[in-house]
Each structure stands twice: as C-alpha cells, then as structure tokens.
Write an enzyme that holds these catalytic residues in place. Structure first.
Site, PDB file in Angstrom:
ATOM      1  N   ASN A 289      55.160  61.689  51.332  1.00  0.00           N
ATOM      2  CA  ASN A 289      56.062  60.547  51.552  1.00  0.00           C
ATOM      3  C   ASN A 289      56.269  59.746  50.261  1.00  0.00           C
ATOM      4  OD1 ASN A 289      53.686  59.169  51.232  1.00  0.00           O
ATOM      5  ND2 ASN A 289      53.656  58.237  53.271  1.00  0.00           N
TER       6      ASN A 289
ATOM      7  N   SER B  85      35.273  63.824  49.642  1.00  0.00           N
ATOM      8  CA  SER B  85      34.886  63.121  48.421  1.00  0.00           C
ATOM      9  C   SER B  85      33.383  62.953  48.378  1.00  0.00           C
ATOM     10  CB  SER B  85      35.549  61.736  48.442  1.00  0.00           C
ATOM     11  OG  SER B  85      34.991  60.909  47.456  1.00  0.00           O
TER      12      SER B  85
ATOM     13  N   TYR C  47      37.453  53.276  53.043  1.00  0.00           N
ATOM     14  CA  TYR C  47      37.960  54.545  52.507  1.00  0.00           C
ATOM     15  C   TYR C  47      36.936  55.656  52.761  1.00  0.00           C
ATOM     16  CZ  TYR C  47      38.772  58.237  49.074  1.00  0.00           C
ATOM     17  OH  TYR C  47      38.940  59.463  48.471  1.00  0.00           O
TER      18      TYR C  47
ATOM     19  N   LYS D 188      36.815  59.358  55.308  1.00  0.00           N
ATOM     20  CA  LYS D 188      36.421  60.731  54.943  1.00  0.00           C
ATOM     21  C   LYS D 188      35.293  61.203  55.865  1.00  0.00           C
ATOM     22  CE  LYS D 188      39.306  61.176  51.485  1.00  0.00           C
ATOM     23  NZ  LYS D 188      40.502  61.986  51.668  1.00  0.00           N
TER      24      LYS D 188
ATOM     25  N   TYR E  27      34.904  66.353  46.438  1.00  0.00           N
ATOM     26  CA  TYR E  27      35.147  66.268  44.998  1.00  0.00           C
ATOM     27  C   TYR E  27      34.229  65.222  44.386  1.00  0.00           C
ATOM     28  CZ  TYR E  27      39.926  67.533  46.647  1.00  0.00           C
ATOM     29  OH  TYR E  27      41.027  68.069  47.272  1.00  0.00           O
TER      30      TYR E  27
ATOM     31  N   ASN F 183      39.811  53.425  38.293  1.00  0.00           N
ATOM     32  CA  ASN F 183      38.858  54.443  37.848  1.00  0.00           C
ATOM     33  C   ASN F 183      38.752  54.465  36.333  1.00  0.00           C
ATOM     34  OD1 ASN F 183      40.197  56.097  40.570  1.00  0.00           O
ATOM     35  ND2 ASN F 183      38.038  55.616  40.471  1.00  0.00           N
TER      36      ASN F 183
END
Ligand code: NAD
Ligand code: UD1
Length: 342
Positions: free
Chosen positions: A33, A125, A149, A153, A177, A199
């Site tokens: 999107n 993650s 967040y 996950k 990851y 980050n």
C-alpha cells in the site's frame, strides 16, 4: 520456477528479496500500500534483475482484494513483509500496529487457506526474544515482547504455530531477523526512512551525508567490551538470500519452523562507526548520551539452525554493508523522493 506473492515488496527488505527471487527465476507479484515505501523501488528492482514483476497497490487487510488476487492466479507461496515497524510509534499507536500487523496477517492467512495456498514465509524479528537470558540466542529461547510492535510479532508467531498444528498442509517458516543493514551493491535500492531514523545504520548514513550533524550514541556504560550496545548486523542482501532458502525449505517441509537470520557475531556501536569510517572514508562525529529507554546491552544470534535447515550463512562483511549502504545513500540523498516521476 515458482509464482510468489510478496507483501510489502516495495519496502527495504522486500525490495532486496524481490531482486533475489527474480534473479533466481521466480515470478513475483508485490502487494504494497506504499504506506512506508515508493513504487519507484519496484521499478528499480525490475531494472536490477532485468525482468519484470507485477506490482499491485493495495492493503493486506483488504479481504476482497486478496480473494481476487488468489482467484486470478495460482501462487506457490507467500512471503509476508508488510507491517509497521517503528517501536516508538507502536507505543503511541498500538491499535494501528495490531490492525496492520496482526489483523493484516490474519486476513492474508484466511485468503490463503480459502485458496489452498499453504506455503508461508514470515518476517519475524529478534525483538521476540526481548532481553535475552543467554547469548548467543537460539530459537529455543523464550518468546516475549517488551512493546506493542514486538507483541504483534509474538502474536503472529502464535497464530502460525497454531495453524500449522491444526492443519498438516501448512508449511510456515518464521524468520527472526537480527539487524539488517546496507543496501544492494548497485546503489539503486536501499533503506529510505521517512523521518528521523530510529535505527543506528541509517542514522550513521545521514550523518555521513551531512543531513545530521552528529550521531548520539545511547550510552557507553553497558556491560560490553567498549561500553556501547552490541548487535548482530547482517547485510540486507544476505538476508534476502535467506528468504529464497526459506521458501525452498517451506516447499519441502511441513509444520512451523522458526529460524534466526543473523551472522552470529556481536558488533558494538563504536565498532560499527569505525567500520563505516574505514569503508567509506567519511568521518562520523558522535557524542555519548543517555541510554535509550527499553534498550538491551547485547543481542546476537546462534545462526546454526539456518545453516543446518536452510543451508544459509551470512557471507558479506560489515565493511561491505557499510560501503554498499553508503553507495545507496550518497547516490540517493533524498531516497526515492529525489527521483522525478517517470
Ligand atoms: P518497510 O517499512 O521498508 O517495508 C514494509 C512494507 O510493507 C512497506 O513497503 C509498506 O508500505 C508495506 N506495508 C505496510 N503495511 C501494509 C499493509 N497493511 N498493506 C500493504 N502493504 C503494507 O520495512 P522493512 O524494514 O522492509 O521490514 C519488512 C518486515 O521485516 C516487517 O514485517 C518488519 O517488521 C520486519 N523486520 C524488519 C527489521 C528491520 O530492521 N528492518 C527487523 C526485523 C523484522
Ligand atoms: C531495533 C528495534 C527492534 C528491531 C531491531 C531490528 C527499537 C527500540 N528496537 O532494535 O525492535 O527488532 O531494531 O531492526 O527501535 N543506537 C545509538 N544511536 C542511535 C540509534 C541506535 O547509539 O541513534 C544504538 C542502540 O542503543 C543499540 C544499537 O545502536 O545499541 C542498535 O540500535 P537499533 O539500530 O535501533 O537496533 P536495535 O536496538 O537492535
């Protein structure tokens, strides 16, 4: 050759994976999107790979669109990147995160089930490990979340585990990851943060480019060799290659399989800064500031399951990641926004 639906294909990791999939001869349909990306990334993906892909603009929460997509063409599998990923924003807007990341994945899995497409690779993650009890982190470590967040996950992994247990047709690989950095060596695609980067690596790149004055290093009193935080940074092209291996594995093996993707090596903030300076010749001024709330001292992967199950190992060095990331940043100082529409 397989036909894959790649959600979030225009994003940072999705675009690099799309290149790897096309180069391996697969057909790619991206569903994005563009809430955190640009369709221009996909034009560049095709250019790098020398092959076209299909770009569909749409939302993974749109059940009617998903139904149409799965009815139009037979997919061999789905790689699901589409999600919101900013930890701080997830604390202030938890419902947006549960909606995009959890409800979005649920809608996707329901559409897949209706279409009898049961091969799924998920972007999880290392955040699912929270503050780890032991290093290196294996897939058997307890799963927990320290922010919304991370909770999305953990919830999606639970959903996937339950689904694979309930229906033996499903093969699901959840890729956890560690810290992806760098960019495609062509300098054509890379990470394109909308705002001030949260980050470390994109922040270093913007300091090198003169967009930010100096790096704030969040604490030098951590229990690590030089006192700065330690993470497992891996080149995004290695991460992309891991998705190919994970998809091949999912085609052969049923059930739910969580797999760490990392190098197995911890690198401190200051080591990354020095590696960047050495690889690029740019100097990175920095100041030591307070610790960032919610941070952990150190986190690195035990990547042996990826080697054993997927035949995957990170191959590229931190210096290569720095050189490639800097090539992308210096050639595209404003990311994809800098390119005139064609
Ligand atoms: P990104 O923001 O660059 O890519 C995500 C893509 O998904 C974007 O193109 C965005 O427009 C799209 N998207 C978001 N919500 C959507 C929706 N509802 N419908 C359709 N498209 C939607 O992020 P990324 O760094 O490439 O991350 C990809 C995945 O990997 C995410 O699931 C993220 O949580 C996970 N992950 C990323 C990192 C990291 O450091 N980058 C680390 C661990 C896990
Ligand atoms: C972040 C996310 C995490 C996600 C991971 C991989 C947060 C709080 N956590 O964690 O959910 O799974 O990325 O994408 O965002 N640092 C500085 N200065 C900066 C930025 C970072 O010193 O300006 C330090 C941090 O304190 C840390 C290291 O650099 O020690 C890496 O930080 P970052 O890139 O944000 O990654 P994670 O902390 O691993």
């Amino acid at each position: 050759m397989a036909r894959l639906l790649v959600t979030g294909g225009a994003g940072y990791i999705g675009s690099h994976t799309a290149v790897a999939l096309l180069e391996a001869g697969h057909e790619v349909v991206s569903l994005d999107n563009y809430s955190n990306s640009s369709p221009r990334a996909l034009e560049r993906v095709s250019r790098i790979a020398g092959r076209p892909l299909t770009a569909v603009e749409g939302d993974v929460r749109d059940a009617a669109l998903l139904k149409r997509l799965f009815a139009q063409q037979p997919f061999d599998g789905v790689i699901h990147f589409a999600a919101l990923k900013a930890v701080g924003e997830s604390v202030s807007k938890p419902l947006a995160y549960y909606d995009n990341n959890v409800a979005g994945t649920l809608a996707l899995l329901q559409a897949m089930q209706s279409a009898a497409v049961t091969c799924f690779v998920f972007s999880s993650s290392a955040t699912v490990y929270g503050a780890p009890d032991e290093l290196p982190i294996t897939e058997q470590a307890p799963i927990r979340s320290t922010n919304p967040y991370g909770a999305t996950k953990v919830m999606v992994e639970q959903m996937l585990r339950d689904l694979a247990a309930a229906d033996a047709a499903w093969s699901v690989v959840s890729l956890r990851y560690f810290n992806p950095i760098g960019a495609h060596p062509s300098g054509e695609i890379g990470e394109d943060p909308n705002d001030i980067p949260n980050n470390l690596f994109p922040f270093i790149c913007q300091v090198a480019a003169g967009r930010r004055e100096r790096l704030a290093v969040f604490g030098n009193d951590w229990p690590t060799a030089d006192g700065t935080g330690v993470r497992d940074y891996l080149h995004v092209a290695d991460l992309a290659a891991g998705h190919l291996r994970a998809f091949d594995f999912a085609r052969r093996r049923r059930g739910f399989t969580p797999v760490n993707l990392g190098t197995g090596r911890g690198v401190s903030v200051l080591q990354l800064v020095h590696a960047f300076e050495a690889a690029t010749g740019r100097s990175i001024p920095f100041s030591i500031v307070e610790r960032r709330p919610g941070d952990i001292a150190a986190c690195w992967a035990d990547p042996s399951a990826a080697a054993r199950l997927l035949g995957w190992r990170a191959e590229r060095s931190i210096e290569q990641a720095c050189a490639d990331g800097w090539r992308w940043q210096s050639r595209n100082p404003d990311g994809y926004r800098g390119e005139a529409a064609t």
